[in-house]
Scaffold this active site. Structure first.
Site, PDB file in Angstrom:
ATOM      1  N   CYS A  64       1.129   0.074   3.469  1.00  0.00           N
ATOM      2  CA  CYS A  64       0.967  -0.370   2.072  1.00  0.00           C
ATOM      3  C   CYS A  64       1.827   0.473   1.134  1.00  0.00           C
ATOM      4  CB  CYS A  64      -0.504  -0.268   1.680  1.00  0.00           C
ATOM      5  SG  CYS A  64      -0.766  -0.448  -0.082  1.00  0.00           S
ATOM      6  N   CYS A  67      -0.549   2.678  -1.313  1.00  0.00           N
ATOM      7  CA  CYS A  67      -1.463   3.721  -0.838  1.00  0.00           C
ATOM      8  C   CYS A  67      -0.865   5.115  -1.073  1.00  0.00           C
ATOM      9  CB  CYS A  67      -1.751   3.523   0.650  1.00  0.00           C
ATOM     10  SG  CYS A  67      -3.091   2.357   0.974  1.00  0.00           S
ATOM     11  N   HIS A 129      -7.494   1.523  -0.324  1.00  0.00           N
ATOM     12  CA  HIS A 129      -6.841   0.245  -0.042  1.00  0.00           C
ATOM     13  C   HIS A 129      -7.849  -0.887   0.114  1.00  0.00           C
ATOM     14  CE1 HIS A 129      -3.429  -2.132   1.455  1.00  0.00           C
ATOM     15  NE2 HIS A 129      -4.264  -2.632   2.349  1.00  0.00           N
ATOM     16  N   ASN A 169      -3.080  -9.612 -11.283  1.00  0.00           N
ATOM     17  CA  ASN A 169      -2.922 -10.815 -10.487  1.00  0.00           C
ATOM     18  C   ASN A 169      -3.605 -10.498  -9.186  1.00  0.00           C
ATOM     19  OD1 ASN A 169      -1.670 -13.177 -10.971  1.00  0.00           O
ATOM     20  ND2 ASN A 169       0.294 -12.576 -10.095  1.00  0.00           N
ATOM     21  N   SER A 177       1.127  -9.809  -4.064  1.00  0.00           N
ATOM     22  CA  SER A 177       1.839  -9.422  -2.843  1.00  0.00           C
ATOM     23  C   SER A 177       1.084  -8.413  -1.993  1.00  0.00           C
ATOM     24  CB  SER A 177       3.198  -8.843  -3.230  1.00  0.00           C
ATOM     25  OG  SER A 177       3.014  -7.709  -4.071  1.00  0.00           O
ATOM     26  N   HIS A 180      -4.029  -4.093  -2.103  1.00  0.00           N
ATOM     27  CA  HIS A 180      -4.402  -2.802  -2.686  1.00  0.00           C
ATOM     28  C   HIS A 180      -4.732  -3.021  -4.166  1.00  0.00           C
ATOM     29  CE1 HIS A 180      -4.147   1.695  -2.437  1.00  0.00           C
ATOM     30  NE2 HIS A 180      -4.323   1.476  -3.728  1.00  0.00           N
ATOM     31  N   HIS A 182      -4.653  -3.208  -7.742  1.00  0.00           N
ATOM     32  CA  HIS A 182      -3.636  -2.814  -8.723  1.00  0.00           C
ATOM     33  C   HIS A 182      -3.428  -3.894  -9.773  1.00  0.00           C
ATOM     34  CE1 HIS A 182      -1.267  -5.525  -6.206  1.00  0.00           C
ATOM     35  NE2 HIS A 182      -0.411  -5.614  -7.208  1.00  0.00           N
ATOM     36  N   GLN A 184      -0.722  -4.791 -13.462  1.00  0.00           N
ATOM     37  CA  GLN A 184       0.618  -4.547 -13.994  1.00  0.00           C
ATOM     38  C   GLN A 184       0.585  -4.435 -15.512  1.00  0.00           C
ATOM     39  OE1 GLN A 184       3.965  -6.726 -12.487  1.00  0.00           O
ATOM     40  NE2 GLN A 184       2.759  -7.682 -10.874  1.00  0.00           N
TER      41      GLN A 184
HETATM   42  P1  H2U Z   1       1.781  -8.187  -7.613  1.00  0.00           P
HETATM   43  O1  H2U Z   1       0.734  -7.592  -8.488  1.00  0.00           O
HETATM   44  O2  H2U Z   1       2.215  -9.540  -8.065  1.00  0.00           O
HETATM   45  O3  H2U Z   1       1.433  -8.139  -6.177  1.00  0.00           O
HETATM   46  O4  H2U Z   1       3.040  -7.248  -7.755  1.00  0.00           O
HETATM   47  C1  H2U Z   1       3.109  -5.944  -7.317  1.00  0.00           C
HETATM   48  C2  H2U Z   1       4.302  -5.320  -7.982  1.00  0.00           C
HETATM   49  O5  H2U Z   1       4.700  -4.156  -7.276  1.00  0.00           O
HETATM   50  C3  H2U Z   1       5.497  -6.247  -8.033  1.00  0.00           C
HETATM   51  O6  H2U Z   1       5.791  -6.507  -9.383  1.00  0.00           O
HETATM   52  C4  H2U Z   1       6.101  -4.026  -7.360  1.00  0.00           C
HETATM   53  C5  H2U Z   1       6.606  -5.460  -7.343  1.00  0.00           C
HETATM   54  O7  H2U Z   1       7.809  -5.563  -8.065  1.00  0.00           O
HETATM   55  N1  H2U Z   1       6.566  -3.192  -6.272  1.00  0.00           N
HETATM   56  C6  H2U Z   1       7.155  -1.969  -6.545  1.00  0.00           C
HETATM   57  O8  H2U Z   1       7.311  -1.615  -7.711  1.00  0.00           O
HETATM   58  N2  H2U Z   1       7.526  -1.155  -5.533  1.00  0.00           N
HETATM   59  C7  H2U Z   1       7.425  -1.499  -4.200  1.00  0.00           C
HETATM   60  O9  H2U Z   1       7.747  -0.705  -3.345  1.00  0.00           O
HETATM   61  C8  H2U Z   1       6.943  -2.822  -3.826  1.00  0.00           C
HETATM   62  C9  H2U Z   1       6.403  -3.683  -4.927  1.00  0.00           C
HETATM   63 ZN    ZN Z   2      -2.885   0.449   0.011  1.00  0.00          ZN
END
Ligand code: H2U
Ligand code: ZN
Length: 361
Positions: A64, A67, A129, A169, A177, A180, A182, A184
């Site tokens: 992940c 994490c 996680h 989201n 994606s 975990h 999180h 934004q």
């Molecule tokens: P979601 O909340 O839509 O899953 O997006 C996770 C965000 O994490 C996504 O905007 C970022 C992606 O650009 N990300 C990073 O900043 N670093 C990473 O190593 C992978 C994902």
């Molecule tokens: Zn994680």
């Protein structure tokens, strides 16, 4: 008899009933109509819950990118964080200051473009996680609220930032994606369209009545007590009368406040409490980790006054009847207007009837 010689039967007019008959409802925030077709949902609810196998996740997933201690894209290594952790999105949709200002218009203004600056951040809610906000303690949700406030403060004071959109989201169904926990934050030079609309509608209401629209609406809902889910000293959660998504909800403060940084410590506690109550019910509805898009609408950070603007939190979950049946905004909804079957009132009744203890505990 009519002029063709056949009998004319006069049908008695059905008395209109919002719980049974097709009608439109007005969304005063976005200033849009929505079509409600409750007669389609009158078929009895068998209460069948498609039980999905709960996905057991490890407390720490070595693959992940969120994490603690793991590698992110671009080679950054996450610290061994113990609470929350915020970083600049490695694939940011916006880039910060430094680009030249640019705006162009042609074809009588039909074709327009404008450079847009901003910052995008990722907020890890927990080092674990295997958790989600719904399974975190009230104290841990309260810590997330503090981080949101600190981030708002930090981003809103930057000269080129005029709006800060904090959102989550959640779930694969929403295109998230990574499971975990999180969210934004996108901080932008422009005021995004959804917020701009809500500023406009609330401003017009304030001009007419000299009271915040969402406060008047909440007082009316509290009196009706039909779509209210829960309330505490400072906040209430409800299914708005104009909801589009089957289990769409709104968390509203019971006092005027336009940005989260103005909330007192007690008010922040109450917000954490109401959010947790709602999220537990959401997970309990189909006994799954409930997917949704959630976000905060706050006053723009451009130093202007926006009379009547009330801070609020939207939850837009896509699920309809079970863990796997989702609503799509397609067809008539793309070409005409949004439509729903189950009424906001019956959605509220269902959510209210669920236990307040998370199904996994
Ligand atoms: P979601 O909340 O839509 O899953 O997006 C996770 C965000 O994490 C996504 O905007 C970022 C992606 O650009 N990300 C990073 O900043 N670093 C990473 O190593 C992978 C994902
Ligand atoms: Zn994680």
């Amino acid at each position: 008899m009519n002029r063709f010689g056949s009998m004319v039967y006069i049908q008695p007019m059905n008395q209109f009933d919002v719980s049974k008959h097709p009608h439109r409802r007005w969304n005063p925030l976005s200033e849009e109509w929505i079509l409600v077709s409750p007669h389609r949902a009158l078929r009895p609810w068998k209460g069948s819950v498609e039980r999905t196998v709960p996905s057991e996740r490890p407390r720490h997933d070595p693959k992940c990118y969120l994490c603690p201690g793991n590698n992110r894209a671009g080679g950054v290594v996450n610290p061994y964080y113990e609470g929350t952790y915020v970083f600049d999105n490695d694939f940011s949709a916006l880039l910060p200051d430094g680009l030249e200002e640019n705006a162009a218009e042609s074809c009588c203004g039909l074709v327009r473009e404008k450079a847009e600056r901003g910052l995008c951040r990722v907020v890890c809610f927990s080092p674990r996680h295997d958790l989600t906000l719904a399974e975190m303690s009230e104290a841990d949700i309260r810590r997330v609220i503090n981080v949101w406030c600190d981030q708002y403060e930090d981003l809103a004071t930057r000269p080129f930032i005029n709006a800060v959109t904090i959102f989550e989201n959640k779930g694969e169904m929403m295109g998230c994606s990574n499971p975990h926990p999180h969210g934004q934050i996108w901080a932008t030079e422009s005021i995004p369209m959804q917020l701009a609309r809500e500023i406009c509608s609330q401003g017009k209401y304030f001009e007419q009545y000299a009271r915040p629209m969402l406060l008047d609406y909440l007082h009316w809902e509290l009196k009706q007590d039909v779509r209210i889910l829960f309330r505490n000293d400072h906040f209430a959660a409800l299914v708005p009368h104009w909801a589009i998504w089957p289990f769409e909800t709104l968390i509203l403060p019971m006092f005027p406040v336009s940005r989260i940084t103005d909330l007192s410590p007690e008010q922040r506690n109450s917000w954490a409490n109401i959010m947790r109550q709602l999220l537990i019910r959401y997970d309990n509805l189909f006994e799954i980790s409930f997917p949704y898009s959630m976000g905060l609408h706050q006053i723009p950070a451009d130093g202007q006054e926006y009379d009547g603007f009330q801070f609020h939190q939207h939850f837009y979950p896509p699920l309809l009847r079970s863990a796997s049946i989702r609503k799509f905004l397609v067809g008539y909804e793309m070409l005409g207007e949004p439509q729903r079957d189950i009424t906001a009132e019956s959605a509220a009744e269902r959510l209210r009837s669920l236990p307040g203890k998370h199904y996994r505990t």
